[in-house]
Design a protein around this motif. Sequence first.
Motif, PDB file in Angstrom:
ATOM      1  N   TRP A 132      39.933  27.404  36.233  1.00  0.00           N
ATOM      2  CA  TRP A 132      38.934  27.817  35.238  1.00  0.00           C
ATOM      3  C   TRP A 132      37.755  26.851  35.236  1.00  0.00           C
ATOM      4  N   GLN A 133      38.049  25.553  35.251  1.00  0.00           N
ATOM      5  CA  GLN A 133      36.990  24.544  35.237  1.00  0.00           C
ATOM      6  C   GLN A 133      36.082  24.694  36.452  1.00  0.00           C
ATOM      7  N   LEU A 134      36.693  24.934  37.598  1.00  0.00           N
ATOM      8  CA  LEU A 134      35.904  25.074  38.816  1.00  0.00           C
ATOM      9  C   LEU A 134      35.003  26.298  38.739  1.00  0.00           C
ATOM     10  N   LEU A 135      35.542  27.410  38.259  1.00  0.00           N
ATOM     11  CA  LEU A 135      34.717  28.608  38.107  1.00  0.00           C
ATOM     12  C   LEU A 135      33.591  28.376  37.115  1.00  0.00           C
ATOM     13  N   GLU A 136      33.898  27.687  36.035  1.00  0.00           N
ATOM     14  CA  GLU A 136      32.861  27.422  35.031  1.00  0.00           C
ATOM     15  C   GLU A 136      31.766  26.540  35.612  1.00  0.00           C
ATOM     16  N   ALA A 137      32.157  25.535  36.396  1.00  0.00           N
ATOM     17  CA  ALA A 137      31.165  24.652  37.003  1.00  0.00           C
ATOM     18  C   ALA A 137      30.237  25.402  37.950  1.00  0.00           C
ATOM     19  N   LYS A 138      30.749  26.473  38.536  1.00  0.00           N
ATOM     20  CA  LYS A 138      29.939  27.256  39.470  1.00  0.00           C
ATOM     21  C   LYS A 138      29.299  28.470  38.805  1.00  0.00           C
ATOM     22  N   GLY A 139      29.422  28.577  37.480  1.00  0.00           N
ATOM     23  CA  GLY A 139      28.819  29.695  36.764  1.00  0.00           C
ATOM     24  C   GLY A 139      29.514  31.018  37.010  1.00  0.00           C
ATOM     25  N   LYS A 140      30.798  30.986  37.370  1.00  0.00           N
ATOM     26  CA  LYS A 140      31.534  32.204  37.715  1.00  0.00           C
ATOM     27  C   LYS A 140      32.574  32.592  36.677  1.00  0.00           C
ATOM     28  N   LEU A 141      32.746  31.808  35.635  1.00  0.00           N
ATOM     29  CA  LEU A 141      33.782  32.105  34.641  1.00  0.00           C
ATOM     30  C   LEU A 141      33.221  33.101  33.641  1.00  0.00           C
ATOM     31  N   THR A 142      33.020  34.319  34.120  1.00  0.00           N
ATOM     32  CA  THR A 142      32.408  35.367  33.308  1.00  0.00           C
ATOM     33  C   THR A 142      33.259  36.630  33.380  1.00  0.00           C
ATOM     34  N   LYS A 143      33.065  37.514  32.409  1.00  0.00           N
ATOM     35  CA  LYS A 143      33.810  38.775  32.346  1.00  0.00           C
ATOM     36  C   LYS A 143      33.285  39.720  33.417  1.00  0.00           C
ATOM     37  N   GLN A 144      34.085  39.978  34.445  1.00  0.00           N
ATOM     38  CA  GLN A 144      33.578  40.784  35.550  1.00  0.00           C
ATOM     39  C   GLN A 144      34.661  41.572  36.289  1.00  0.00           C
TER      40      GLN A 144
ATOM     41  N   ALA B 130      35.473  34.496  41.594  1.00  0.00           N
ATOM     42  CA  ALA B 130      34.837  33.455  42.399  1.00  0.00           C
ATOM     43  C   ALA B 130      33.904  34.055  43.439  1.00  0.00           C
ATOM     44  N   ASP B 131      34.317  35.186  44.027  1.00  0.00           N
ATOM     45  CA  ASP B 131      33.488  35.843  45.035  1.00  0.00           C
ATOM     46  C   ASP B 131      33.687  37.354  44.919  1.00  0.00           C
ATOM     47  N   PRO B 132      32.848  38.026  44.144  1.00  0.00           N
ATOM     48  CA  PRO B 132      33.010  39.468  43.944  1.00  0.00           C
ATOM     49  C   PRO B 132      32.868  40.302  45.211  1.00  0.00           C
ATOM     50  N   SER B 133      32.360  39.726  46.276  1.00  0.00           N
ATOM     51  CA  SER B 133      32.195  40.488  47.512  1.00  0.00           C
ATOM     52  C   SER B 133      33.492  40.592  48.302  1.00  0.00           C
ATOM     53  N   LEU B 134      34.514  39.852  47.913  1.00  0.00           N
ATOM     54  CA  LEU B 134      35.777  39.891  48.649  1.00  0.00           C
ATOM     55  C   LEU B 134      36.456  41.244  48.481  1.00  0.00           C
ATOM     56  N   THR B 135      37.055  41.723  49.561  1.00  0.00           N
ATOM     57  CA  THR B 135      37.867  42.940  49.470  1.00  0.00           C
ATOM     58  C   THR B 135      39.253  42.575  48.942  1.00  0.00           C
ATOM     59  N   ALA B 136      39.989  43.605  48.525  1.00  0.00           N
ATOM     60  CA  ALA B 136      41.347  43.356  48.040  1.00  0.00           C
ATOM     61  C   ALA B 136      42.196  42.721  49.139  1.00  0.00           C
ATOM     62  N   ALA B 137      42.026  43.154  50.362  1.00  0.00           N
ATOM     63  CA  ALA B 137      42.794  42.577  51.469  1.00  0.00           C
ATOM     64  C   ALA B 137      42.452  41.108  51.667  1.00  0.00           C
TER      65      ALA B 137
END
Length: 845
Positions: free
Chosen positions: A245-257, A489-496
């Motif tokens: 969580w801390q890492l995502l927050e530091a990168k501005g990624k800890l958001t509802k998505q 962390a990376d919304p472009s990732l596929t499920a696979a």
Amino acid sequence: MTPTPASRRTAAVPRRILAAAVAAALAAGMVTNIGAAAVAAPAPTSTAAPATADLAVTPGGTGGEPLAFRVDPGLAPPRLPIDPVGRLGTDRQLGVVAGPDGSPAGLVLDEVMVRVADQAELDAFLTRWGGQVLDSFAPDEQGQDHLVRVDVDRADPAKLVDDLRAAEPGQSGTYRVGDERALRLLALAAAEWRAGTELVLDWLVEPTGIADGEVYEAPDITNNVFDWMFMEYGGAMDIGVAPAWQLLEAKGKLTKQVKYLVQDGGFQSNPDFPTKVSLHSVEWGKTNTNDCTGGTPCPWHATDVVLAAMGRVDNGYGTAGPAGPVVDELVAVRNGIEYWTVLRRLEKAAEASHPDVVNLSFTRDVNLGKSSASKWTDRRMKHIRDTGALIVSSAGNDTANIDGDTLYVPCESTHVMCVGGMRTDATLDGMSNFGTSDLTTSVEIYGPMCVNGLKDPGNPAVNKTHSQFCGTSAAAPFVGGVAALVMAADPSLTAAQVRDILNDTAHVGGLGAKVTGSQRRVDALAAVAKALGVKVDKPAVSISAPTTGQHVGVGQSVDLWGKATDFLGKQLPITWISSLDGVLGHESQTFVPSLSPGTHVITAKATDGLGRTGSATVSVTVVDSPTTAAIISPPVGLTLAPGQSVSLVGTSHDPDAFGPVPDAEASWTVRRGGTVVHQQTGHQALLPAGKVTAGSYTATFTAGGASAQRSFTVTALLAGQNRPTATITKPAAALDLSVVDGKPKVVAFAGTATDVEDGAVAGTRYRWTAYGDGGVKKVLCQGSAVPTGGPVDDIVLPKSCASFSAELGLGKDNITTWSVWLEVFDSAGLVGVDSVPVRIQVATP
């Protein structure tokens, strides 16, 4: 067409033929089918067990036991409400089958799921079995899946064993069924399997929660999620959700998505649920209709699953799940109790909502028609996967090897990430299913078997978190929650790709020797870091001062400047440690007044919030640079008459201390000839007049191990001669002055002199001379009558030096000592002297 209720259906011809063929044998208690011959066997003599009838037996299976099917009236079907299917609905009823291990499994009577390539194949099937299509999935390129109501009276139980052995040669052991309808349904299925039809029985599914049938009571959990053993970094489980969580927050990624689908029963909204929820066949507050493992009631199973995956964080309520900070929408889908309804609802909801994660916390073990069930499950899971979702499924709580003879669905689908459960010590939980092969059709990864849950999930007003929610039903949503963090962390990732990241970053090993397949244990921090392209490492520490190899002097202050950052980019305080002097400080920028002599290995250490320590070192040598010593007074070439005191003024410089050595470390020794006549400590001393007799003198000044010498001569007076007596009245004693701007200081001087023959000596016969560091000699004032030894001008302007002012400045250092000498000349040319030291130093602001 409205289907005819099975309870009122007229027996078909095959049933009458079967009844005639086996009536006598049934009356005797058993029919044994050996090859083509049917012979009567003795009826069972035991009365302890429920009355049963063996309807078919064959010997010689690969399992070493005969294959047999027996009607056991004491085997009761589940009493559960079952949802209608199709636009017209049905009077659907449940039956039960118990495998050779004795475990009962419910199924829907008079229904099968069948796969056909085209309408002609479907029509043929319906004709064979008097079938009616109740519901269908959308067709694909290879065919279509249908749920068909069949007339089981057309099936021949006498052929069941032969058909099943032909379709599944490995079958052995005794199966029990609750009634003849279930037996005939199996006979129908076996006949179709033998013919190569892809047909699946509509088994009931079972939520995989509360692994051992109990709710564990525990002390109040801590409010700090970072300390929970299944959330923290380190410890045996070492999952690291909190630092992720801390890492995502530091990168501005800890958001509802992230959109997260949970199919289950027993949804009761509470403040830990996501704000946005879409309901699919769900009614808030409606309990789960199916029991969990071992028949344990789990009325709010869906609520427990939701909180295990995405319980909201830091809201002062309930518990917390890995995906709590990132789930934007919960897609809640009611489960149903049988396989067709469960997957039909699931596929519709997935196609409508396109979730990122799909959570399936249920299982069904299949021992009959495994090949068809496996293909059918794979196909349906692929349809769900193709909506873009990562599917996580619980492995089940039967202490079973997934890779054995029994098929576990949906766990064993290649399109599903099957999750097992581990204890808090990271070993396999004793109730969790496990794998013995490292394949996508086995248990792929393990999560915590137990997580914190609400005391009373059915009553949101009771905000108590004293219970644990246990089972692979907890492990699966937990791992699904970690997957949601990776997606954030990376919304472009596929499920696979997310699945690969979870597997690639997992801890490996430690589950125990029983697990010979995948020993992956979920690692949230490593997974999120990989998705972000961040290296999760110990703190990075650098030192800018001092520099390695630097030499400093004894007593010299040393700057300690460094920088330490953790993997989040957050700056950390530094602890400075010397190999010789120990701890020096605890700040990123500080200094130490001095270090002891020798070579120091100076280490800068920083510890991050995960307890990991990074360090950097430099080597610094503290050298004791030689002190220099010099004599200012007595002046070079001094010759004086006996009975006059001699001012002894020395200077020292310790380069390590940037100044003079302490007075206690400075001393004077005065010798006349080879005899010591005077010793005194300090930079300034005085050889008393009483010790000044005729002779040659050597004054030795020692400071900090360095020394300097100066010679002077005392010449005896001739008989009747008297030297003048000189006295400096201003300054009357040693003078200490300070300057701020570094400019020379104006000093006032005054003196008097008397002579036995001349009386008071006029100031025109005075000469003032200042002696400074490095042999500097400066005449401050010389009277007009001072003998110089040169020609005498006819006209001399009178000049008195009885009092005057002169400038004295600084030398090279911040402290400069002057020795000012007054010489008084009488008419006979004899000289009397006096002296006074003047020290000037730069004032510290």
